[in-house]
Design a protein around this motif. Structure first.
Motif, PDB file in Angstrom:
ATOM      1  N   ASP A  28       0.809  -1.185   0.106  1.00  0.00           N
ATOM      2  CA  ASP A  28       0.040   0.039  -0.036  1.00  0.00           C
ATOM      3  C   ASP A  28       0.797   1.243   0.047  1.00  0.00           C
ATOM      4  O   ASP A  28       0.569   2.267  -0.265  1.00  0.00           O
ATOM      5  N   ASP A  33      -1.709   4.658   0.506  1.00  0.00           N
ATOM      6  CA  ASP A  33      -1.353   5.395   1.547  1.00  0.00           C
ATOM      7  C   ASP A  33      -0.695   4.721   2.714  1.00  0.00           C
ATOM      8  O   ASP A  33      -0.650   5.187   3.911  1.00  0.00           O
ATOM      9  N   ASP A  35      -1.510   2.170   4.793  1.00  0.00           N
ATOM     10  CA  ASP A  35      -2.139   2.124   5.835  1.00  0.00           C
ATOM     11  C   ASP A  35      -3.064   0.637   5.870  1.00  0.00           C
ATOM     12  O   ASP A  35      -3.970   0.404   6.639  1.00  0.00           O
ATOM     13  N   HIS A  36      -2.994  -0.024   4.836  1.00  0.00           N
ATOM     14  CA  HIS A  36      -3.744  -1.278   4.566  1.00  0.00           C
ATOM     15  C   HIS A  36      -3.322  -2.447   5.514  1.00  0.00           C
ATOM     16  O   HIS A  36      -4.472  -3.072   6.138  1.00  0.00           O
TER      17      HIS A  36
END
Ligand SMILES: [Mg+2]
Length: 208
Positions: A28, A33, A35-36
């Protein structure tokens, strides 16, 4: 699929996300961004707590609680997308025991929820590129009279193949789409977590 298997599936998903958290975040960070991994880990940690206190009467109770917990604990797109999919599946599985044919219908309902909410279609380089082939593969096995574990294995293989195919796709949805052609060459994080979800289902079904 029965209540114990649904619980075991949730635990296996949580364990897989724990192991692959950093990999999901790494994927990610390349096209999103970053944050996954954190989001999925937060979601499944909350799911485990929620399920520990649940006395389910149906498979749907387990999946609905999973989905509701995901929606309420995960920010970004993955909370509502996964949460909505689990809830849509749970609505079909309002029974203590579901045969492979009924589970195939539930998976299709989950996919429909993701497609509607994400307004995405196969080839857009999203979780759908792993989810859709998994649903098709499961359904084909179920239609042919295959047992649950056989169908789940086919679904997991198809999800992983779909996940790998996202590498060559250009993103048309989500944050990755801002990168245009620069999104090509990176595996989609959502398709990667979806492949974990289906591999967890296969591992759980085979183990019993
Ligand atoms: Mg993200």
């Amino acid at each position: 699929m029965d209540i114990d298997l649904a619980r075991a599936w949730a635990q296996a998903m949580a364990a897989a996300v724990e192991v692959h958290k950093d990999h999901l975040t790494q994927l990610d960070s390349a096209i999103g961004d970053a944050d996954h991994g954190v989001n999925m880990h937060r979601g499944f940690s909350a799911v485990l707590s929620a399920l520990a206190g649940l006395r389910p009467d149906t498979v749907g109770d387990v999946l609905d609680t999973t989905g509701l917990t995901f929606v309420s604990s995960v920010g970004g797109a993955s909370g509502p997308l996964y949460g909505g999919a689990f809830r849509a599946m749970g609505a079909v599985l309002d029974t203590a025991l579901a045969d492979p044919g009924r589970f195939a219908v539930a998976l299709a309902a989950g996919l429909a929820s993701i497609r509607k909410l994400g307004a995405a279609t196969p080839g857009d380089k999203t979780m759908i590129d792993a989810f859709a082939p998994a649903v098709t593969a499961f359904g084909q096995q179920a239609d042919g009279g295959g047992d649950f574990a056989t169908a789940a294995l086919a679904a997991a293989d198809a999800a992983e193949e779909g996940m790998r195919a996202t590498v060559l796709m250009r993103a048309r949805k989500g944050r990755a789409s801002y990168l245009g052609a620069r999104s090509v060459g990176h595996q989609d994080p959502g398709a990667t977590s979806t492949a974990l979800v289906f591999r967890a289902l296969a591992d759980t079904a085979v183990a019993r």
